[in-house]
Enzyme design. Sequence first.
Site, PDB file in Angstrom:
ATOM      1  N   GLN A 104      30.245-115.657  87.350  1.00  0.00           N
ATOM      2  CA  GLN A 104      31.075-116.088  86.354  1.00  0.00           C
ATOM      3  C   GLN A 104      32.291-115.744  86.306  1.00  0.00           C
ATOM      4  O   GLN A 104      33.381-116.454  86.257  1.00  0.00           O
ATOM      5  CB  GLN A 104      30.385-115.843  84.949  1.00  0.00           C
ATOM      6  CG  GLN A 104      29.386-116.838  84.478  1.00  0.00           C
ATOM      7  CD  GLN A 104      29.064-116.434  82.985  1.00  0.00           C
ATOM      8  OE1 GLN A 104      29.781-115.587  82.181  1.00  0.00           O
ATOM      9  NE2 GLN A 104      27.773-116.731  82.654  1.00  0.00           N
ATOM     10  N   PRO A 131      22.391-114.924  82.258  1.00  0.00           N
ATOM     11  CA  PRO A 131      21.607-116.115  82.774  1.00  0.00           C
ATOM     12  C   PRO A 131      20.534-115.427  83.783  1.00  0.00           C
ATOM     13  O   PRO A 131      20.936-114.742  84.928  1.00  0.00           O
ATOM     14  CB  PRO A 131      22.395-117.198  83.319  1.00  0.00           C
ATOM     15  CG  PRO A 131      23.865-116.598  82.810  1.00  0.00           C
ATOM     16  CD  PRO A 131      23.735-115.141  82.455  1.00  0.00           C
ATOM     17  N   TYR A 294      23.312-122.259  76.641  1.00  0.00           N
ATOM     18  CA  TYR A 294      23.912-121.362  77.518  1.00  0.00           C
ATOM     19  C   TYR A 294      24.874-121.815  78.351  1.00  0.00           C
ATOM     20  O   TYR A 294      25.891-121.117  78.825  1.00  0.00           O
ATOM     21  CB  TYR A 294      22.910-120.892  78.360  1.00  0.00           C
ATOM     22  CG  TYR A 294      21.737-120.263  77.650  1.00  0.00           C
ATOM     23  CD1 TYR A 294      21.703-119.120  76.791  1.00  0.00           C
ATOM     24  CD2 TYR A 294      20.494-121.066  77.530  1.00  0.00           C
ATOM     25  CE1 TYR A 294      20.622-118.656  76.004  1.00  0.00           C
ATOM     26  CE2 TYR A 294      19.425-120.840  76.786  1.00  0.00           C
ATOM     27  CZ  TYR A 294      19.569-119.370  76.033  1.00  0.00           C
ATOM     28  OH  TYR A 294      18.510-119.177  75.108  1.00  0.00           O
ATOM     29  N   GLN A 296      27.284-124.060  77.353  1.00  0.00           N
ATOM     30  CA  GLN A 296      28.552-124.229  76.620  1.00  0.00           C
ATOM     31  C   GLN A 296      29.375-123.552  76.826  1.00  0.00           C
ATOM     32  O   GLN A 296      30.676-123.816  77.395  1.00  0.00           O
ATOM     33  CB  GLN A 296      28.303-123.888  75.194  1.00  0.00           C
ATOM     34  CG  GLN A 296      27.716-125.117  74.250  1.00  0.00           C
ATOM     35  CD  GLN A 296      27.733-124.341  72.614  1.00  0.00           C
ATOM     36  OE1 GLN A 296      28.316-123.285  72.420  1.00  0.00           O
ATOM     37  NE2 GLN A 296      26.581-124.914  72.259  1.00  0.00           N
ATOM     38  N   GLN A 298      29.944-121.475  79.546  1.00  0.00           N
ATOM     39  CA  GLN A 298      30.231-121.315  81.113  1.00  0.00           C
ATOM     40  C   GLN A 298      30.998-122.541  81.441  1.00  0.00           C
ATOM     41  O   GLN A 298      31.811-122.337  82.396  1.00  0.00           O
ATOM     42  CB  GLN A 298      29.092-121.413  81.770  1.00  0.00           C
ATOM     43  CG  GLN A 298      28.261-119.959  81.420  1.00  0.00           C
ATOM     44  CD  GLN A 298      26.967-119.945  82.292  1.00  0.00           C
ATOM     45  OE1 GLN A 298      26.876-120.113  83.558  1.00  0.00           O
ATOM     46  NE2 GLN A 298      25.654-119.980  81.532  1.00  0.00           N
ATOM     47  N   HIS A 320      29.812-117.133  71.829  1.00  0.00           N
ATOM     48  CA  HIS A 320      30.483-116.858  73.374  1.00  0.00           C
ATOM     49  C   HIS A 320      31.563-118.102  73.421  1.00  0.00           C
ATOM     50  O   HIS A 320      32.429-117.664  73.913  1.00  0.00           O
ATOM     51  CB  HIS A 320      29.227-117.056  74.267  1.00  0.00           C
ATOM     52  CG  HIS A 320      28.804-115.677  74.458  1.00  0.00           C
ATOM     53  ND1 HIS A 320      27.403-115.197  73.873  1.00  0.00           N
ATOM     54  CD2 HIS A 320      29.269-114.653  75.392  1.00  0.00           C
ATOM     55  CE1 HIS A 320      27.088-114.184  74.723  1.00  0.00           C
ATOM     56  NE2 HIS A 320      28.419-113.803  75.213  1.00  0.00           N
TER      57      HIS A 320
END
EC number: 6.5.1.4
Length: 366
Positions: A104, A131, A294, A296, A298, A320
């Site tokens: 990431q 993840p 999850y 969203q 990233q 997040h």
Amino acid sequence: MAGPRVEVDGGIMEGGGQILRVSTALSCLLGLPLRVQKIRAGRSTPGLRPQHLSGLEMVRDLCDGQLEGAEIGSTEIMFTPEKIKGGTHTADTKTAGSVCLLMQVSMPCVLFAASPSELRLKGGTNAEMAPQIDYTAMVFKPIVEKFGFTFNCDIKMRGYYPKGGGEVIVRMSPVKQLNPINLTDRGSVTKIYGRAFVAGVLPFKVAKDMAAAAVRCIRKEIRDLYVNIQPVQEPKDQAFGNGSGIIIIAETSTGCLFAGSSLGKRGVNADKVGIEAAEVLLANLRHGGAVDEYLQDQLIIFMALASGISRIKTGPVTLHTQTAIHFAEQLAKAKFTVKKSEDEEDASKDTYIIECQGIGMTNPNL
């Protein structure tokens, strides 16, 4: 290159490693010298953990930058980026720290490198609070590639909590710029599939039980689709240590992907692990969004860098995601709006549209 240092408060909002990942990646991309203070201030073990440190060191190495204050437990770092370069870069958390989180922080940077990159990432591939690598490969990859790039993700070795020992090799070529995305049409669910795995000394029956319990749970709500969850025994030469878990993916008629996953823990019944993953997936299908909770956050950094207006439809906006937006606005000066979806079919649901006017980052090396 070095202008005034951008000051980032690492203790606000989500207050964790994510602030560090988003701000150092953007600092590296935009050539902004950075100071992050109060790193993970509210966490039970404040300051840098091994995985955060290895991510920072990797970004420093990607751009021949300078990093001060980077040691375990440190709550303040200074980072001065230089030019992003391609080639082979290695990051090793030396723990079960997540390789997916290393990806990431480094992926946005190497997209704007001078030449192709190979990232050798070592640590946990299927670890808590991050993840799972299967999510990265099966959900994140096909969606993020809509921004107009491709990458190859080669899982050499799987690693689990507490030992880690996993290794993933990511290969990608740089791009001139990123295209905006529009993920607002969810379509209807056409397929549900997944994998339930055991590694090391755990009996294969655990994988079969997780899969069966998950299928039963999904069938209660979605009766007309075949649910194909494969139980898998990870080969000995491809998994380090012991672990178990499950990931289930739903695919829609418009190519949207949603997931639910869970990891086995000592003393937790296999059925319970399977049901937890199924319930997470079903919850992500109920909200009417086109991405799961999850994905969203990233996507935010890529939306911020893209040339043009991106839109994604989501369920409730996570902390997040709010955090990623805050720092993308502060550092990259991208403009985001978040508003409730006005579509009729979303009226009864908690559905939002996140829109971003990207900054149109261009690769100076290409």
